[in-house]
Write an enzyme that holds these catalytic residues in place. Structure first.
Site, PDB file in Angstrom:
ATOM      1  N   CYS A 167      11.575  -0.852 -35.952  1.00 51.55           N
ATOM      2  CA  CYS A 167      11.735  -2.131 -36.648  1.00 51.55           C
ATOM      3  C   CYS A 167      10.415  -2.779 -37.043  1.00 51.55           C
ATOM      4  O   CYS A 167      10.410  -3.880 -37.601  1.00 51.55           O
ATOM      5  CB  CYS A 167      12.577  -3.073 -35.794  1.00 51.55           C
ATOM      6  SG  CYS A 167      14.232  -2.414 -35.483  1.00 51.55           S
ATOM      7  N   HIS A 185       8.842 -11.847 -34.578  1.00 49.44           N
ATOM      8  CA  HIS A 185       9.931 -10.884 -34.741  1.00 49.44           C
ATOM      9  C   HIS A 185      11.249 -11.575 -34.369  1.00 49.44           C
ATOM     10  O   HIS A 185      12.231 -11.463 -35.083  1.00 49.44           O
ATOM     11  CB  HIS A 185       9.651  -9.676 -33.855  1.00 49.44           C
ATOM     12  CG  HIS A 185      10.517  -8.493 -34.125  1.00 49.44           C
ATOM     13  ND1 HIS A 185      10.684  -7.951 -35.381  1.00 49.44           N
ATOM     14  CD2 HIS A 185      11.270  -7.721 -33.285  1.00 49.44           C
ATOM     15  CE1 HIS A 185      11.498  -6.901 -35.306  1.00 49.44           C
ATOM     16  NE2 HIS A 185      11.862  -6.755 -34.054  1.00 49.44           N
ATOM     17  N   HIS A 225      18.954  -9.046 -38.296  1.00 47.82           N
ATOM     18  CA  HIS A 225      17.871  -8.071 -38.163  1.00 47.82           C
ATOM     19  C   HIS A 225      18.053  -7.017 -39.244  1.00 47.82           C
ATOM     20  O   HIS A 225      19.028  -6.270 -39.244  1.00 47.82           O
ATOM     21  CB  HIS A 225      17.914  -7.434 -36.772  1.00 47.82           C
ATOM     22  CG  HIS A 225      16.670  -6.677 -36.431  1.00 47.82           C
ATOM     23  ND1 HIS A 225      15.818  -6.135 -37.371  1.00 47.82           N
ATOM     24  CD2 HIS A 225      16.121  -6.365 -35.231  1.00 47.82           C
ATOM     25  CE1 HIS A 225      14.818  -5.534 -36.777  1.00 47.82           C
ATOM     26  NE2 HIS A 225      14.974  -5.660 -35.470  1.00 47.82           N
TER      27      HIS A 225
END
Length: 372
Positions: free
Chosen positions: A132, A265, A300
């Site tokens: 990610c 994040h 996400h």
């Protein structure tokens, strides 16, 4: 080394197409997270996600292509010699999820060539799979190529879409929320997934001037690290992320006090958010300054996450404010005075953005207003 600038950027998320629409809705505290029908709820204990409506693949393409077209069609022409970096992660997830019943237009490594063909670029490039943090790693590597004079322009692009295959994987790790994604909230209980795409064109000063492109921001520093802690779990003390942040700041010649805002994040999981707060304390001590996450609003977006974060961060520099952290209601103790459910003003000169992922990967970028 040559200075590196962001000269074009496009994003697509569940909030809409383009940086402007996403920024406006983020600034109003809106969220695209809702109940989705992409997979059976009994497989994951819930099915909230942030999806892009109306993704209609062209013949021979899939939803990843349809999502990517939302940004590639808008970013316009790129230099024919531009180096292309593809950072999407799950380009074949729809095919895997279907058990092979639907066509798979490309293997994951073929999306870069497809994107280059759409834009009329030469096809030189690189595929990055760094979990990610992929887009942030891609931007760091692209910036390095320009800084070293290896390329005049680099396009970093990615797209990932919501699938039951991906959701089931996160559910198996007990990482999905059944309700709202609440980054840095004391009662956070997991993340949600989202459709997303990003395309960011980097260039040196000469290329930007030759093409008469505005310099939106300068990529002043970058850092990549691996904490080697666990295949999926981050080091609880944030040491890997702190190392990436420190490397990016050292390259940029920035001290901790020079960083005016931080794009986290911020997945909304207990372990990720706790790790990030530990890293912040390690690098910045108890200093209070604006920190935000956009995953409570757009979910996400996997390989596209870092590109979307960077684009919103660049807009934040121009606006001299950061958007609210959607979903966050009561910040946990280490987030108090940093994370807010309201817009926060800052100086608009220097911002740090980071992403982390499975396998212990961490990546950080220092972004500065173009004239700084």
């Amino acid at each position: 080394m040559k200075a590196v600038y962001v000269v074009k950027q496009e994003i697509a998320t569940g909030l809409g197409d383009g940086v402007a629409q996403n920024w406006d809705r983020l600034a109003r505290g809106e969220s695209a997270v809702a109940v989705a029908d992409a997979w059976p709820a009994e497989r994951t204990g819930g099915r909230v996600a942030a999806v892009i409506s109306g993704l209609s693949p062209a013949a021979g393409e899939n939803r990843v292509c349809a999502s990517a077209r939302r940004v590639l069609d808008r970013i316009g022409p790129v230099p024919p010699a531009a180096f292309i970096v593809w950072t999407g992660l799950k380009g074949n997830a729809e095919y895997v999820e279907s058990g092979g019943r639907i066509p798979m237009p490309f293997l994951p490594e073929h999306y870069r060539r497809w994107a280059a063909g759409l834009l009329g670029a030469g096809g030189r490039g690189l595929d990055i799979s760094a979990a990610c943090a992929s887009s942030t790693v891609g931007l760091a590597i692209g910036a390095q190529k320009i800084a070293l004079g290896q390329c005049g322009a680099v396009l970093v692009c990615a797209a990932d879409v919501v699938t039951g295959f991906v959701a089931a994987g996160f559910a198996a790790l007990k990482a999905l929320t059944a309700g709202a994604c609440r980054p840095f909230d004391r009662d956070r209980d997991g993340m949600c997934v989202g459709d997303g795409a990003a395309a960011i064109l980097l260039a040196d000063a000469k290329t930007a001037d030759d093409l008469k492109l505005d310099r939106l921001a300068r990529v002043a520093g970058w850092g990549i690290s691996n904490d080697a802690n666990h295949i999926t779990g981050p080091a609880r003390d944030g040491r890997g992320l702190a190392a990436a942040m420190a490397a990016a700041m050292e390259m940029a010649g920035a001290r901790p006090d020079d960083i005016q805002a931080f794009c986290a994040h911020g997945t909304g999981t207990v372990f990720n958010d706790g790790m990030e707060l530990a890293a912040l304390d390690s690098v910045f001590g108890d200093r209070l300054f604006p920190v935000f996450s956009i995953k409570g609003a757009i979910g996400h977006t996997l390989g596209a996450a870092g590109g979307i974060d960077a684009a919103i961060s660049i807009r934040a520099l121009a606006e001299k404010r950061v958007p609210p952290t959607a979903g966050m209601r009561t910040p946990e103790s280490k987030a108090r005075g940093r994370v807010s459910d309201q817009v926060q003003a800052f100086g608009g000169r220097t911002l740090l953005t980071t992403n982390s992922g499975f396998g212990g990967i961490n990546a950080a970028l220092v972004l500065c207003a173009a004239g700084k």
